[in-house]
Design a protein around this motif. Structure first.
Motif, short mmCIF file in Angstrom:
data_model
loop_
_atom_site.label_atom_id
_atom_site.label_comp_id
_atom_site.label_asym_id
_atom_site.label_seq_id
_atom_site.Cartn_x
_atom_site.Cartn_y
_atom_site.Cartn_z
N ARG A 447 46.43 37.76 -2.13
CA ARG A 447 45.34 37.33 -1.25
C ARG A 447 44.28 38.42 -1.12
O ARG A 447 43.09 38.11 -1.01
N VAL A 448 44.70 39.67 -1.10
CA VAL A 448 43.74 40.76 -0.91
C VAL A 448 42.81 40.88 -2.11
O VAL A 448 41.59 41.05 -1.96
N VAL A 449 43.34 40.79 -3.33
CA VAL A 449 42.52 41.02 -4.53
C VAL A 449 41.75 39.78 -4.96
O VAL A 449 40.94 39.86 -5.89
N ASN A 450 41.96 38.65 -4.32
CA ASN A 450 41.30 37.42 -4.72
C ASN A 450 39.87 37.38 -4.20
O ASN A 450 39.62 37.53 -3.00
N ARG A 451 38.90 37.24 -5.10
CA ARG A 451 37.47 37.06 -4.79
C ARG A 451 36.88 38.25 -4.02
O ARG A 451 35.93 38.07 -3.26
N LYS A 452 37.42 39.42 -4.22
CA LYS A 452 36.86 40.61 -3.59
C LYS A 452 36.44 41.58 -4.69
O LYS A 452 37.16 41.77 -5.66
N TYR A 453 35.29 42.20 -4.50
CA TYR A 453 34.69 43.05 -5.53
C TYR A 453 34.56 44.47 -5.01
O TYR A 453 34.37 44.70 -3.80
N ALA A 454 34.65 45.38 -5.96
CA ALA A 454 34.53 46.81 -5.65
C ALA A 454 33.44 47.42 -6.51
O ALA A 454 33.30 47.09 -7.69
N HIS A 455 32.65 48.29 -5.90
CA HIS A 455 31.60 49.02 -6.61
C HIS A 455 32.21 50.32 -7.13
O HIS A 455 32.56 51.21 -6.36
N THR A 456 32.36 50.41 -8.45
CA THR A 456 33.03 51.53 -9.08
C THR A 456 32.07 52.26 -10.03
O THR A 456 30.98 51.74 -10.33
N PRO A 457 32.43 53.42 -10.53
CA PRO A 457 31.59 54.08 -11.54
C PRO A 457 31.43 53.26 -12.82
O PRO A 457 30.51 53.52 -13.59
N GLN A 458 32.31 52.29 -13.05
CA GLN A 458 32.22 51.43 -14.23
C GLN A 458 31.54 50.10 -13.93
O GLN A 458 31.59 49.18 -14.74
N GLY A 459 30.91 49.99 -12.75
CA GLY A 459 30.21 48.77 -12.39
C GLY A 459 30.93 48.02 -11.28
O GLY A 459 31.97 48.46 -10.75
N VAL A 460 30.37 46.87 -10.92
CA VAL A 460 30.96 46.02 -9.89
C VAL A 460 32.06 45.19 -10.55
O VAL A 460 31.80 44.39 -11.46
N ILE A 461 33.29 45.35 -10.09
CA ILE A 461 34.45 44.74 -10.72
C ILE A 461 35.26 44.02 -9.65
O ILE A 461 35.44 44.52 -8.53
N GLU A 462 35.74 42.83 -10.01
CA GLU A 462 36.66 42.12 -9.12
C GLU A 462 38.00 42.85 -9.11
O GLU A 462 38.48 43.33 -10.15
N LEU A 463 38.61 42.91 -7.94
CA LEU A 463 39.86 43.65 -7.83
C LEU A 463 40.96 43.05 -8.71
O LEU A 463 41.82 43.76 -9.23
N ARG A 464 40.92 41.76 -8.93
CA ARG A 464 41.93 41.12 -9.76
C ARG A 464 41.82 41.54 -11.23
O ARG A 464 42.79 41.46 -11.98
N ARG A 465 40.63 41.99 -11.63
CA ARG A 465 40.44 42.40 -13.02
C ARG A 465 41.19 43.68 -13.37
O ARG A 465 41.35 44.01 -14.53
N PHE A 466 41.62 44.42 -12.36
CA PHE A 466 42.39 45.63 -12.62
C PHE A 466 43.81 45.31 -13.10
O PHE A 466 44.48 46.19 -13.64
N PHE A 467 44.26 44.08 -12.87
CA PHE A 467 45.65 43.73 -13.18
C PHE A 467 45.71 43.05 -14.53
O PHE A 467 45.10 41.98 -14.74
N THR A 468 46.41 43.65 -15.46
CA THR A 468 46.58 43.10 -16.80
C THR A 468 48.01 43.33 -17.27
O THR A 468 48.69 44.25 -16.81
#
Length: 541
Positions: A447-468
Motif C-alpha cells: 500500500r505504501v509504494v502504490n502510486r507514490k513517487y519520489a524525486h531522486t537523482p535519477q529522476g522522478v520514480i514511482e516507489l514500486r519501480r524499485f522492486f524487481t
C-alpha cells in the motif's frame, strides 16, 4: 426442531473505523490526502487549519493595502497607533484578536462597511445616477439602452455580404464555441449526436444507443446481438440493423466485432470494395499480419510491388477507430518524497517530505475550553466525539508519514548504487525484503509504494519501480530482470535493419556475458517491452 438463545465467546479480528481509515490513508496519494483533509475540515468543527507565517504575512499586507486605499478615498478617523502593522499581525497583537487567524479581518470590517454605506446610502445615489444620465443624454432626457447597441458592428457579417476591406474586417476576437466546452466529446457522445441527426426509426435508434453503451475504448463490440436484445424490447434483427447503421457513422468501423469487419466497412464507405485490398483483408489477413509477402504474392498470383502497394493502402485504414475519442487524461504526478544529498561529497542521502501546501491541522482550543465551561451534557458529548475523531485523524496522518519514511529509508539503503550511478546498478528487491527489514506486513508495504513517487537523482520514480525480480549469473551475482530487458532492447536497437537478430541469437549474446536465458524467456521479455519479432522488424523496414 426448536429455537433457543445461546451465548458463546470467540475471538475475531474486527476493523474499527480508526483502523480502516489508517489502512485507507496508507494507499492514498498526497493529492487524495489533501482532499480528505479538506473534507474533514468541513465536517469536523473541532479541527482547524494552522496558518503558516507566509499566510499571516500575506494577510497583513492585504489589510494594510486595504487601509491605505481607504485613507486615500474617504476620511478614516483613526490614528497610526491604532492601525495594525504586519509585525503586529504576525506576533498576534491585540489588533489581530490575539492570534494569527483570519479573525483579524473583524478589526477592519466595520470601517469597510461604513465606507460602503456612505457612498451608496441616502439620496446621493439617486442624484449621482441622474447626473450621469444627464451628461450623456442631455438634461431632462433618459437614453434608451436599446439604442446604445451597435447593430452594424454586431450583425455586419449578415448585413454586408459584399467585399470587406481590412478596416471593416478588423474587430475584437470573441471566444469560440470550442472554448465553452467543459470537456472534449467522448465516443459515445459523438455517435449519439449523429444518430439523433440521422433519419432512422426510433426503435433502431434506441437499439443503436444500447450498442454504443457496449463499445470498448477501441470502438469494438464484444457483446452478442442476443445479449443486447435482452436489454430492451428489440429483436436480434433490429440490433443487427442498428449495428450496421452505427458502423457507417463517423468514425467508420465503430461497432465491428473484429479487425476484419472494421476494415471492410471502411473500404465500403470509401467505395473501394472491389479493390484487391478487400480480398486481402477478407481472405489473407493472417498472412498480412505475419508479413509473409513473398509467399502471399505467389499464392494469389500477383507481383510483390503490387502487393506492397495494397499493403500500404491498407495501412491507411484505422483498425481501432474509437481511440481517437479516448477520454484518457494525463495523470498528474506529484512527488511526495525527496531523496537528495546535501553535498556531493556526502555518502548518505537525506529523506524529506515535499511541502505540497496541504493544510496543517490542530484541535481548536475554543472547543477544548468549552468542556470546562457550563455547557449541557449533550454539547459535551458532541464535542468529545468530534475531538476523538480529530485526534484519530491526526494520529493516522502521522502514522502514514512515519510508515512511508521507514519504507523509503530501507529502499535507499538497498538501492544506493542505483541512486549514485543509474539504472544499470539496480539490484533485485522484493516487497517481502522491505517488509522483513522494517518489521511490517507485506500488504502494508504494498500500500505504501502504490502510486507514490519520489524525486531522486535519477529522476522522478514511482516507489514500486524499485522492486524487481532477479536471477543469478555465472559468477553468482544477482541481476535485475529490468537490466536484462534493457540489454535486450539495446541489442535490438543496434541491430542491422536488413538482417535483424533473432531470439536465439540474443540468447547466445547474453550467454557470453554470463546471463543464461532460454529462447522463450527472451521472447517473453520482448513481448513485455512491446517489441515485435525479427520477421516483423524486417518487414517494417
Amino acid at each position: 426442531m426448536s429455537l433457543k438463545l445461546t451465548t458463546s465467546l470467540s475471538q475475531r479480528l474486527v476493523l474499527t473505523p480508526q483502523l480502516r481509515q489508517r489502512i485507507e490513508m496508507l494507499q492514498m496519494t498526497s493529492l487524495e490526502l489533501t482532499d480528505l483533509i479538506q473534507q474533514q475540515l468541513l465536517e469536523n468543527a473541532v479541527l482547524e487549519e494552522v496558518p503558516t507565517q507566509v499566510d499571516v504575512g500575506e494577510l497583513a499586507e492585504k489589510i494594510l493595502d486595504h487601509l491605505a486605499s481607504s485613507d486615500s478615498e474617504t476620511p478614516f478617523e483613526s490614528t497610526e497607533s491604532t492601525r495594525p502593522t504586519a509585525a503586529d499581525v504576525e506576533l498576534g497583537s491585540p489588533a489581530s484578536n490575539g492570534s494569527g487567524d483570519p479573525d483579524v479581518l473583524n478589526a477592519v470590517s466595520p470601517t469597510a462597511e461604513g465606507e460602503h454605506s456612505e457612498s451608496f446610502d441616502g439620496e446621493g445615489m439617486d442624484e449621482g445616477v441622474l447626473e450621469t444620465g444627464s451628461d450623456e443624454a442631455g438634461a431632462g432626457e433618459t437614453r434608451d439602452a436599446f439604442e446604445e447597441i451597435d447593430f452594424g458592428r454586431e450583425f455586419q457579417d449578415y448585413l454586408d455580404p459584399g467585399y470587406k476591406t481590412q478596416e471593416i474586417e478588423y474587430k475584437e476576437d470573441g471566444p469560440t464555441f470550442e472554448q465553452f466546452l467543459t470537456r472534449p466529446p467522448s465516443l459515445a457522445d459523438h455517435l449519439e449526436w449523429q444518430l439523433h441527426m440521422s433519419p432512422i426509426a426510433e426503435d433502431v435508434c434506441d437499439a443503436a444507443i444500447a450498442v454504443i453503451g457496449n463499445l470498448n475504448a477501441d470502438g469494438r463490440l464484444n457483446a452478442t446481438n442476443e445479449e443486447i436484445a435482452g436489454m430492451g424490447p428489440w429483436t436480434e434483427e433490429q440490433v443487427e440493423h442498428a449495428r450496421q447503421t452505427l458502423m457507417r457513422l463517423d468514425p467508420v468501423g465503430c461497432g465491428a466485432r473484429d479487425v476484419k469487419e472494421c476494415l471492410l466497412v471502411q473500404l465500403e464507405v470509401r467505395n473501394e470494395s472491389d479493390r484487391l485490398a478487400a480480398r486481402l483483408i477478407s481472405e489473407h489477413l493472417n498472412e498480412l499480419q505475419q508479413h509473409k509477402l513473398p509467399h502471399l504474392s505467389k499464392q494469389i498470383g500477383i507481383d510483390v510491388d503490387t502487393l506492397l502497394a495494397e499493403v500500404q493502402f491498407i495501412r491507411t485504414l484505422d483498425p481501432y477507430p474509437g481511440r481517437r475519442y479516448s477520454s484518457e487524461e494525463p495523470i498528474l504526478i506529484s512527488p511526495e518524497i525527496y531523496i537528495e544529498k546535501l553535498d556531493e561529497n556526502d555518502e548518505d542521502y537525506i529523506i524529506y517530505f515535499a511541502d505540497d501546501g496541504s493544510p496543517r491541522l490542530r484541535v481548536s482550543q475554543h472547543y477544548q475550553s468549552m468542556l470546562s465551561q457550563g455547557v449541557s451534557n449533550e454539547t459535551k458529548s458532541f464535542i468529545r466525539e468530534k475531538m476523538r475523531s480529530a485526534v484519530d485523524l491526526l494520529r493516522n496522518i502521522e502514522h502514514r508519514r512515519q510508515t512511508i519514511y521507514k519504507v523509503v529509508e530501507s529502499i535507499v539503503h538497498r538501492q544506493k548504487d542505483f541512486l549514485d550511478h543509474g539504472v544499470q546498478h539496480l539490484k533485485p528487491m522484493m516487497l517481502k525484503d522491505i517488509a522483513e527489514d522494517i518489521g511490517m506486513h507485506l500488504s502494508t508495504v504494498s500500500r505504501v509504494v502504490n502510486r507514490k513517487y519520489a524525486h531522486t537523482p535519477q529522476g522522478v520514480i514511482e516507489l514500486r519501480r524499485f522492486f524487481t525480480e532477479g536471477m543469478l549469473n555465472e559468477e553468482g551475482e544477482e541481476i535485475s530482470t529490468r537490466i536484462i530487458k534493457l540489454q535486450i532492447k539495446k541489442l535490438i536497437e543496434e541491430e542491422d535493419s536488413r538482417n535483424p537478430i533473432t531470439d536465439d541469437q540474443v540468447v547466445k549474446i547474453l550467454a557470453k556475458d554470463g546471463i543464461k536465458l532460454s529462447r522463450r524467456t527472451v521472447a517473453k521479455y520482448r513481448d513485455q517491452m512491446q517489441i515485435p519479432g525479427s520477421r516483423e522488424r524486417r518487414a517494417v523496414v
